[in-house]
Design a protein around this motif. Structure first.
Motif, PDB file in Angstrom:
ATOM      1  N   MET A 114       0.842  -1.201   0.000  1.00  0.00           N
ATOM      2  CA  MET A 114       0.000   0.000   0.000  1.00  0.00           C
ATOM      3  C   MET A 114       0.871   1.244   0.000  1.00  0.00           C
ATOM      4  SD  MET A 114      -3.226  -0.703  -0.216  1.00  0.00           S
ATOM      5  CE  MET A 114      -4.027   0.769   0.402  1.00  0.00           C
ATOM      6  N   THR A 115       1.902   1.256   0.813  1.00  0.00           N
ATOM      7  CA  THR A 115       2.793   2.411   0.887  1.00  0.00           C
ATOM      8  C   THR A 115       3.565   2.586  -0.413  1.00  0.00           C
ATOM      9  OG1 THR A 115       3.033   2.130   3.277  1.00  0.00           O
ATOM     10  CG2 THR A 115       4.704   3.459   2.155  1.00  0.00           C
ATOM     11  N   LEU A 116       4.079   1.463  -0.949  1.00  0.00           N
ATOM     12  CA  LEU A 116       4.846   1.519  -2.190  1.00  0.00           C
ATOM     13  C   LEU A 116       3.996   2.052  -3.338  1.00  0.00           C
ATOM     14  CD1 LEU A 116       7.462   0.876  -3.751  1.00  0.00           C
ATOM     15  CD2 LEU A 116       6.540  -1.453  -4.102  1.00  0.00           C
ATOM     16  N   SER A 117       2.804   1.540  -3.498  1.00  0.00           N
ATOM     17  CA  SER A 117       1.936   1.983  -4.603  1.00  0.00           C
ATOM     18  C   SER A 117       1.534   3.443  -4.434  1.00  0.00           C
ATOM     19  CB  SER A 117       0.691   1.091  -4.706  1.00  0.00           C
ATOM     20  OG  SER A 117      -0.099   1.182  -3.539  1.00  0.00           O
ATOM     21  N   ASP A 118       1.298   3.854  -3.192  1.00  0.00           N
ATOM     22  CA  ASP A 118       0.926   5.246  -2.957  1.00  0.00           C
ATOM     23  C   ASP A 118       2.080   6.170  -3.336  1.00  0.00           C
ATOM     24  OD1 ASP A 118      -0.990   7.202  -1.862  1.00  0.00           O
ATOM     25  OD2 ASP A 118       0.558   7.524  -0.348  1.00  0.00           O
ATOM     26  N   ASN A 119       3.287   5.789  -2.981  1.00  0.00           N
ATOM     27  CA  ASN A 119       4.458   6.611  -3.325  1.00  0.00           C
ATOM     28  C   ASN A 119       4.670   6.671  -4.837  1.00  0.00           C
ATOM     29  OD1 ASN A 119       5.081   7.318  -0.690  1.00  0.00           O
ATOM     30  ND2 ASN A 119       6.417   5.548  -0.358  1.00  0.00           N
ATOM     31  N   ARG A 120       4.483   5.535  -5.502  1.00  0.00           N
ATOM     32  CA  ARG A 120       4.656   5.521  -6.962  1.00  0.00           C
ATOM     33  C   ARG A 120       3.611   6.401  -7.659  1.00  0.00           C
ATOM     34  NH1 ARG A 120       6.178  -0.916  -8.015  1.00  0.00           N
ATOM     35  NH2 ARG A 120       8.407  -0.681  -7.504  1.00  0.00           N
ATOM     36  N   ALA A 121       2.361   6.366  -7.199  1.00  0.00           N
ATOM     37  CA  ALA A 121       1.309   7.213  -7.777  1.00  0.00           C
ATOM     38  C   ALA A 121       1.610   8.684  -7.542  1.00  0.00           C
ATOM     39  CB  ALA A 121      -0.050   6.844  -7.190  1.00  0.00           C
ATOM     40  N   LYS A 122       2.057   9.014  -6.335  1.00  0.00           N
ATOM     41  CA  LYS A 122       2.397  10.404  -6.031  1.00  0.00           C
ATOM     42  C   LYS A 122       3.585  10.874  -6.858  1.00  0.00           C
ATOM     43  CE  LYS A 122       0.635  10.531  -1.284  1.00  0.00           C
ATOM     44  NZ  LYS A 122       1.015  10.558   0.169  1.00  0.00           N
ATOM     45  N   SER A 123       4.550  10.001  -7.053  1.00  0.00           N
ATOM     46  CA  SER A 123       5.731  10.343  -7.839  1.00  0.00           C
ATOM     47  C   SER A 123       5.344  10.664  -9.281  1.00  0.00           C
ATOM     48  CB  SER A 123       6.736   9.191  -7.795  1.00  0.00           C
ATOM     49  OG  SER A 123       7.870   9.483  -8.575  1.00  0.00           O
TER      50      SER A 123
END
Length: 625
Positions: free
Chosen positions: A566-575
């Motif tokens: 969840m954290t990884l995907s959220d960071n990738r979307a924000k990036s």
């Protein structure tokens, strides 16, 4: 024997009656074809009520303004006629009904004639808001009981046509004397005094009417009926022609026909524009839109004329358009019975467009000047808003004087919104009225019928925008400079993103931008060159459609823990979102969300292949608006 004699006498009587009716019918038809309508009517009144006799009789009444008799006779005729071939009869019946004040019935009949909805009461209300002027109209007294029309300015005086007082010959159309041209002084009390006929070089034993003088006062144009009849469509017709006279030593001399006259069509009702470079007129020459159309010719300084130019299908209809006049401010006024009005000839106006050549949409001047009968031959001094017109509103042609006051007008803008491709109505679309600078003036969300309505001011520039999520906004520029546009009907068509762009698809109720997958390094979310090139495609699409809003959704495979993914995907979307913002896209148009492993495309459990993991590990772009 006696019974046999009586039978023979009866047969002879019936034969004589039939023979007599046949003779009378031939005479009636002969008068009718010669346009001797009064004489024809007397004979038709004595003949059996057949469809042909009744329709001709009704025409005789109609063309002499006897609208009560005309309406009743047309109604009888229609009970014997094929309605599928009777649009012309419906048209005349409707005008006859308008003439006697039966407006609701006239509207229903005119709807049949024109195959369109007609609502005179609604027209009146709309014109009360949008007509440029309100009129105060008064009858002019000049000593004649009837037959006066075609008034115009004549230097410091006025000129008009009136029944001739010379000779005993009458015009067979109406059994009244022929028309001559007169001049006189118009007084402050609303009367014409010091009336004198124009010289015998202008007035003849036939009709003269509708004179107009050039700005320098040296040239006179007028209409004159031919003194000979020529065969046109198997009928003997005396056409009307335009003439020009020159002022020599204070007298009108050198009277000559204009070059574009013909013995096969009429040319009448001259009018000059503000600099005398164009001569306008009405004609039924071949190649027109309908019966009589408005034309003009260009005039050269050496006195020659160009070819007649028809003002086209916006100005002209298949019915009569006559009596043009060009005011000092270059507005065209003319009379029409084909455009939607209040009955008979109505007066319309058209403003000259910016190209200084063509005119805008015709606008009915409203019920403060137009009536259910013929209103025509309008002239105006646009400097002081006074003028004249002719009308048979009191059963005879008479002259009228008017003053006019400006109306604080509003223009109705209405329409509907549809899908550009499917043509389906688009309810819940936001329609916004904007000024020329793009500032919102008013807005409405359309209902299930997809229609909208706004009121605007005259002589303004506007935009109207349709906006609906998942559709490309549609913007239409318009203005209210043209006087005739009292009702602007603007149909908006919106195209969906998935119809407009190949890379946009609709799936499972969502609209996706279909791009190559974005790859990140293991456990990283930095944007690499391959990902950047993919996101650049999205940037260009969002620049192309400035109202588009997008959600960036990042997904992982099932490796690692739920919380980590969840954290990884959220960071990738924000990036990805932050990269797009650096390229000039407003932050408010973007949203990002990480779904981790909650929305797998391939639910393969613990036995996923590397290919299946790569399918689940993805970035999606969903259009939200």
């Amino acid at each position: 024997m006696q019974l046999r004699i009586l039978f023979i006498i009866a047969i002879i009587s019936v034969g004589n009656l039939s023979f007599g009716q046949s003779i009378k019918a031939k005479r009636a038809h002969k008068f009718f074809e010669a346009k001797s309508f009064i004489k024809a009517a007397k004979l038709y009144e004595e003949l059996p009520e057949t469809a042909v006799f009744l329709e001709n009789l009704a025409d005789c009444y109609y063309f002499n303004g006897m609208m009560e008799k005309a309406s009743k006779t047309y109604e009888k005729a229609l009970t014997r006629l094929d309605h599928s071939e009777s649009k012309g009869t419906f048209f005349k019946l409707a005008h006859a009904l308008y003439g006697i004040g039966n407006i609701a019935e006239a509207d229903s009949i005119m709807a049949l004639a024109k195959s369109m909805d007609i609502n005179t009461f609604e027209l009146k209300e709309k014109l009360e808001k949008s007509a440029p002027f309100f009129y105060n109209v008064n009858l002019i007294t000049n000593g004649n009981s009837s037959g006066d029309f075609g008034i115009n300015y004549y230097n410091d005086q006025i000129t008009f046509a009136s029944l001739s007082s010379n000779g005993s010959k009458t015009y067979s159309w109406n059994d009244k004397p022929y028309l001559d041209l007169f001049i006189g002084d118009f007084t402050e009390e609303g009367a014409i005094e010091n009336i004198n006929p124009l010289s015998n070089t202008v007035n003849t034993k036939t009709h003269e009417s509708n004179a107009v003088v050039s700005k320098d006062g040296q040239t006179l144009y007028f209409s004159r009926t031919n003194d000979k009849r020529y065969e046109i469509d198997d009928q003997k017709v005396a056409v009307v022609k335009l003439y020009r006279a020159t002022l020599v030593g204070g007298e009108w001399k050198d009277v000559e026909e204009l070059a574009f006259n013909s013995d096969q069509h009429s040319v009448l009702h001259p009018a000059l524009n503000s600099d005398d470079s164009k001569l306008y007129f009405s004609s039924d020459m071949d190649g027109g839109v309908g019966s009589f159309d408005i034309y003009y010719v260009n005039m050269t300084q050496d006195g020659n004329y160009g070819e007649p130019i028809n003002l086209g299908g916006i100005i002209n209809t298949q019915h009569r358009e006559q009596f043009p006049f060009i005011s000092k401010d270059s507005t065209l006024y003319y009379a029409s019975e084909g455009l939607t009005g209040f009955g008979g000839l109505d007066i319309f106006m058209c403003e000259l467009k910016k190209d200084k050549i063509t005119f805008g949409t015709p606008l009915n001047l409203g019920q403060t000047i137009n009536t259910g009968k013929d209103d025509f031959s309008y002239v105006v001094n646009s400097d002081d808003n006074t003028g004249f017109l002719s009308s048979n509103r009191n059963d005879n042609d008479n002259l009228y004087y008017f003053t006019r006051e400006k109306n604080e007008r509003t223009f109705l803008v209405e329409g509907s919104v549809k899908d550009k491709n499917s043509k389906e109505i688009l309810p819940n679309t936001l329609i916004t009225l904007l000024d020329k600078d793009g500032n919102a003036i008013d807005s409405v969300v359309v209902g299930q019928d997809g229609t909208y309505k706004f009121y605007t001011k005259p002589f303004q520039e506007y935009k109207i925008e349709g906006f609906k999520p998942l559709y490309i906004p549609s913007v239409v520029d318009f203005n209210t400079d043209d006087s005739g546009k009292i009702e602007l009907d603007i149909e908006l068509e919106l195209e969906s993103y998935d119809d407009a762009e190949d890379i946009v698809i609709e799936k499972d109720g969502y609209v996706f931008i279909q791009l190559e997958n974005i790859y990140f390094e293991l456990d990283k979310w930095a944007i690499k060159p391959q990902a950047a090139s993919t996101l650049d495609i999205l940037v260009e699409l969002m620049k192309k459609y400035p109202r588009m809003e997008v959600q960036l959704s990042a997904h992982t495979d099932t490796r690692s823990s739920y919380e980590y993914n969840m954290t990884l995907s959220d960071n990738r979307a924000k990036s990805a979102k932050e990269y797009i913002i650096t390229k000039g896209i407003e932050r408010s148009r973007l949203s990002s969300v990480g779904y981790g492993e909650t929305q797998l495309l391939v639910n393969c459990g613990d036995d996923c292949t590397e290919d299946e993991h790569s399918i689940n590990r993805r970035c999606e772009f969903i259009i939200t608006k």
